[in-house]
Design an enzyme around this catalytic site. Structure first.
Site, mmCIF file in Angstrom:
data_model
loop_
_atom_site.group_PDB
_atom_site.id
_atom_site.type_symbol
_atom_site.label_atom_id
_atom_site.label_comp_id
_atom_site.label_asym_id
_atom_site.label_seq_id
_atom_site.Cartn_x
_atom_site.Cartn_y
_atom_site.Cartn_z
ATOM 1 N N GLU A 111 36.168 14.149 -23.469
ATOM 2 C CA GLU A 111 37.741 14.450 -23.975
ATOM 3 C C GLU A 111 37.705 16.099 -24.164
ATOM 4 O OE1 GLU A 111 37.742 11.614 -26.862
ATOM 5 O OE2 GLU A 111 36.183 12.776 -28.263
ATOM 6 N N PRO A 134 35.732 23.185 -18.028
ATOM 7 C CA PRO A 134 35.962 23.560 -16.865
ATOM 8 C C PRO A 134 37.180 24.434 -16.781
ATOM 9 C CG PRO A 134 36.748 21.176 -17.289
ATOM 10 C CD PRO A 134 35.842 21.653 -18.460
ATOM 11 N N ASP A 156 13.345 38.218 -10.677
ATOM 12 C CA ASP A 156 13.664 37.407 -9.661
ATOM 13 C C ASP A 156 14.906 37.965 -8.898
ATOM 14 O OD1 ASP A 156 12.712 34.158 -10.018
ATOM 15 O OD2 ASP A 156 12.554 35.395 -12.009
HETATM 16 C C1 4G1 Z 1 39.361 18.600 -14.596
HETATM 17 C C2 4G1 Z 1 32.429 20.991 -15.310
HETATM 18 C C3 4G1 Z 1 38.474 17.998 -15.291
HETATM 19 C C4 4G1 Z 1 32.905 20.165 -16.452
HETATM 20 C C5 4G1 Z 1 38.647 19.467 -13.482
HETATM 21 C C6 4G1 Z 1 31.763 22.218 -15.689
HETATM 22 C C7 4G1 Z 1 36.505 19.179 -14.217
HETATM 23 C C8 4G1 Z 1 31.906 22.359 -19.328
HETATM 24 C C9 4G1 Z 1 32.238 21.670 -18.324
HETATM 25 C C10 4G1 Z 1 36.929 18.375 -15.255
HETATM 26 C C11 4G1 Z 1 32.893 20.586 -17.805
HETATM 27 C C12 4G1 Z 1 37.326 19.901 -13.381
HETATM 28 C C13 4G1 Z 1 31.947 22.528 -17.024
HETATM 29 C C14 4G1 Z 1 36.071 17.638 -16.242
HETATM 30 C C15 4G1 Z 1 33.369 19.429 -18.470
HETATM 31 C C16 4G1 Z 1 35.844 17.607 -21.366
HETATM 32 C C17 4G1 Z 1 34.417 16.925 -21.499
HETATM 33 C C18 4G1 Z 1 35.854 18.236 -20.064
HETATM 34 C C19 4G1 Z 1 33.916 16.726 -19.894
HETATM 35 C C20 4G1 Z 1 34.989 17.598 -19.038
HETATM 36 C C21 4G1 Z 1 36.625 20.688 -12.283
HETATM 37 C C22 4G1 Z 1 35.701 16.518 -18.400
HETATM 38 N N1 4G1 Z 1 31.329 23.525 -17.571
HETATM 39 N N2 4G1 Z 1 34.204 18.366 -18.284
HETATM 40 N N3 4G1 Z 1 36.473 17.255 -17.526
HETATM 41 O O1 4G1 Z 1 34.848 17.561 -15.656
HETATM 42 O O2 4G1 Z 1 33.022 19.712 -19.967
HETATM 43 O O3 4G1 Z 1 31.415 23.412 -18.831
#
Ligand code: 4G1
Length: 247
Positions: free
Chosen positions: A114, A87, A167
């Site tokens: 994590e 994120p 598209d």
């Molecule tokens: C803080 C969303 C934490 C989530 C703020 C979009 C989300 C990977 C993504 C999180 C993930 C926000 C993504 C959150 C993602 C560690 C493993 C990170 C899962 C994890 C807005 C959890 N695009 N999220 N934390 O979702 O990996 O790519």
């Protein structure tokens, strides 16, 4: 094009990667996706992949030695960009999808529950990508989103008549409305122009409805876009129509 995906849950990928366009592209050899279980790079007898965070607090962190061993065990890993789905990354969009499709080989890393040790990001990750602002359980679905959006741009992956260029999002517009038979469905009729056979009028109607939808639903898309004379004229028409409606 080739993808190597590093994940703690390779089983999350099989459905999407074996179905429809992506399944066909893999069967054709246009697309190659290898899945690597990060846990296979844990060398201790309990195959531990994470540890408690320095400084304390809740949650766990993916161990750097395990993850780097996984990255370095991907064949030809030194030549391919390593992309971490997080994120905290740059928000993935259509332009990035097109750019990444020019690479012959991408390595995608998905976390689960994590985040990863900061030193791995500094030394082994070339690009961090996010698919949007919401909380997820892991980076697996984001990795699938990237594979899907990028693979559409590999020549031959879409059918002969459906090019990736065609598209509508390509030019920062939402799509126009679609209709199929029957002509009259539960009292609602298909717009007359679509039955006229007048290709020029149909093209202009579709452009107008695409501009109208984009204006009403995603005005942010129009802000970063330049308009042709025809599009400016159509936007004026739409604004007049909506002004009349509010009177
Ligand atoms: C803080 C969303 C934490 C989530 C703020 C979009 C989300 C990977 C993504 C999180 C993930 C926000 C993504 C959150 C993602 C560690 C493993 C990170 C899962 C994890 C807005 C959890 N695009 N999220 N934390 O979702 O990996 O790519």
């Amino acid at each position: 094009m080739r993808f190597d995906i590093l994940t703690l849950f390779p089983e999350m990928f099989s459905g999407p990667l074996n179905t429809s366009i992506l399944g066909k592209a893999r069967a054709n050899g246009l697309l190659s996706v290898n899945l690597w279980d990060i846990r296979d790079s844990a060398l201790d007898k309990h195959r531990i992949v994470d540890d408690t965070p320095y400084g304390g607090g809740a949650g766990m962190v993916l161990k750097p030695d395990v993850l780097v061993r996984a990255i370095e065990s991907v064949p030809h890993s030194a030549q391919a960009p390593v992309i971490y789905l997080t994120p905290q990354g740059k928000v993935f969009n259509q332009k990035l999808a097109e750019e990444l499709a020019r690479e012959p080989h991408l390595i995608l890393v998905s976390g689960h529950y994590e985040e990863i040790d900061e030193r791995v990001r500094q030394g082994w990750v070339d690009l961090e990508l996010s698919i949007g602002d919401y909380v997820l359980t892991g980076g697996e679905l984001p990795a699938l989103v990237v594979v899907d959006a990028v693979s559409r741009h590999i020549p031959g992956v879409l059918g002969d008549d459906r090019s990736a260029q065609e598209d509508s999002f390509q030019d920062d517009l939402l799509d126009h409305p679609h209709y199929t038979r029957p002509y009259s469905f539960r009292g609602k009729e298909v717009p007359q122009v679509l039955l006229s056979g007048h290709h020029e009028l149909i093209r202009r109607w579709r452009l107008k409805e695409a501009l109208r939808r984009t204006m009403l639903r995603r005005p942010d898309l129009l802000e970063r876009r330049n308009f042709s004379k025809e599009e400016k004229d159509i936007l004026d028409e739409i604004k007049k129509e909506h002004y009349k409606e509010r009177r």
